[in-house]
Motif scaffolding. Structure first.
Motif, short mmCIF file in Angstrom:
data_model
loop_
_atom_site.label_atom_id
_atom_site.label_comp_id
_atom_site.label_asym_id
_atom_site.label_seq_id
_atom_site.Cartn_x
_atom_site.Cartn_y
_atom_site.Cartn_z
N LYS A 39 -18.28 4.77 -1.11
CA LYS A 39 -18.04 6.20 -1.36
C LYS A 39 -18.36 6.61 -2.78
CE LYS A 39 -15.11 8.85 0.74
NZ LYS A 39 -13.88 9.52 1.12
N ASP A 121 -16.40 17.73 -2.54
CA ASP A 121 -15.90 18.29 -1.29
C ASP A 121 -16.92 18.21 -0.16
OD1 ASP A 121 -13.44 18.96 -2.37
OD2 ASP A 121 -13.90 21.10 -2.60
N ASN A 122 -18.19 18.02 -0.50
CA ASN A 122 -19.24 18.01 0.50
C ASN A 122 -19.46 16.58 1.00
OD1 ASN A 122 -21.59 18.10 2.01
ND2 ASN A 122 -22.68 19.41 0.56
N PRO A 123 -19.10 16.29 2.24
CA PRO A 123 -19.24 14.93 2.76
C PRO A 123 -20.70 14.45 2.79
CG PRO A 123 -18.42 16.41 4.47
CD PRO A 123 -18.48 17.20 3.20
N ASP A 124 -21.65 15.38 2.81
CA ASP A 124 -23.07 15.00 2.82
C ASP A 124 -23.52 14.40 1.49
OD1 ASP A 124 -23.30 15.91 5.43
OD2 ASP A 124 -24.00 17.90 4.81
N ASN A 125 -22.72 14.55 0.44
CA ASN A 125 -23.09 14.03 -0.88
C ASN A 125 -22.74 12.55 -1.07
OD1 ASN A 125 -24.23 16.40 -1.83
ND2 ASN A 125 -22.28 17.18 -2.61
N TYR A 126 -22.00 11.97 -0.16
CA TYR A 126 -21.53 10.59 -0.32
C TYR A 126 -22.52 9.58 0.24
CZ TYR A 126 -16.97 12.39 -1.67
OH TYR A 126 -15.94 13.01 -2.33
N TYR A 150 -8.71 12.96 -4.37
CA TYR A 150 -9.25 12.63 -3.06
C TYR A 150 -8.61 11.39 -2.42
CZ TYR A 150 -12.66 16.16 -4.18
OH TYR A 150 -13.25 17.36 -4.52
#
Length: 191
Positions: A39, A121-126, A150
């Motif tokens: 992550k 906050d954007n899950p696409d960034n992980y 988080y």
């Protein structure tokens, strides 16, 4: 061998190991560290020609660069605009990786936190790589904030996780970074 000589040899070996680890971390591994496996990672500057290797190995989708020119600290943080541009251009050549510049002081301003939260906050960034110049100041600060916001760590737990020994470091109580984290109030609501 006398006891005094054994102690001297032991101390010498310890010092050599510590110096070797420091040289490796700073110059070869760029202070790369796993914050949360799969992550979040943190580091110092990774040379542009090595970034793709880290991205591939750790499947990094976003890089948050906390550097900005004009820190006024040209000895410890010589943040040269051409170096920031070179990194941004290197990342742009890697398909599917986002580059975010969130130039921050050692103690974050609210606008930096707001930008950081928007990214995180954007899950696409992980997975995300957070880095500054050395990887031991701002990258550690934002990693601690990530853990508080988080992963629900307590501020004191996050502060003391920044170093093996926080005493006498920039994260010690009585120092701006240490006091900031010690007094940090979670800003995001539980989701």
């Amino acid at each position: 061998m006398s006891l005094k000589r054994k102690i001297l040899v032991g101390v010498s070996i310890f010092v050599l190991i510590a110096v070797g680890k420091y040289v490796y971390d700073m110059n070869i591994n760029h202070n790369f560290e796993t914050i949360t496996k799969g992550k979040v990672y943190k580091s110092g500057v990774i040379p542009p020609d090595e970034i793709a290797d880290y991205v591939k190995e750790y499947k990094i989708k976003s890089i948050v660069d906390l550097r900005f020119p004009g820190t006024g600290d040209d000895v410890n943080n010589p943040e040269i605009p051409a170096e920031l541009t070179a990194e941004k251009e290197a990342v742009a050549k890697i398909e599917g990786v986002n580059y975010f510049n969130n130039g921050s002081d050692q103690v974050p301003k609210q606008e930096n936190l707001d930008t950081f939260f928007k990214i995180m906050d954007n899950p696409d960034n992980y997975p995300v790589l957070i880095h500054c110049y050395h990887g031991v100041g701002r990258a550690e600060m934002y990693s601690a904030i990530y853990r508080i916001e988080y992963e629900n760590w307590l501020p004191e737990e996050a502060r003391t996780s920044t170093r093996v020994l926080t005493k006498f470091s920039s994260f010690d109580l009585g120092k701006p970074k240490g006091d900031y984290l010690h007094n940090y109030k979670k800003q995001k609501s539980k989701e």
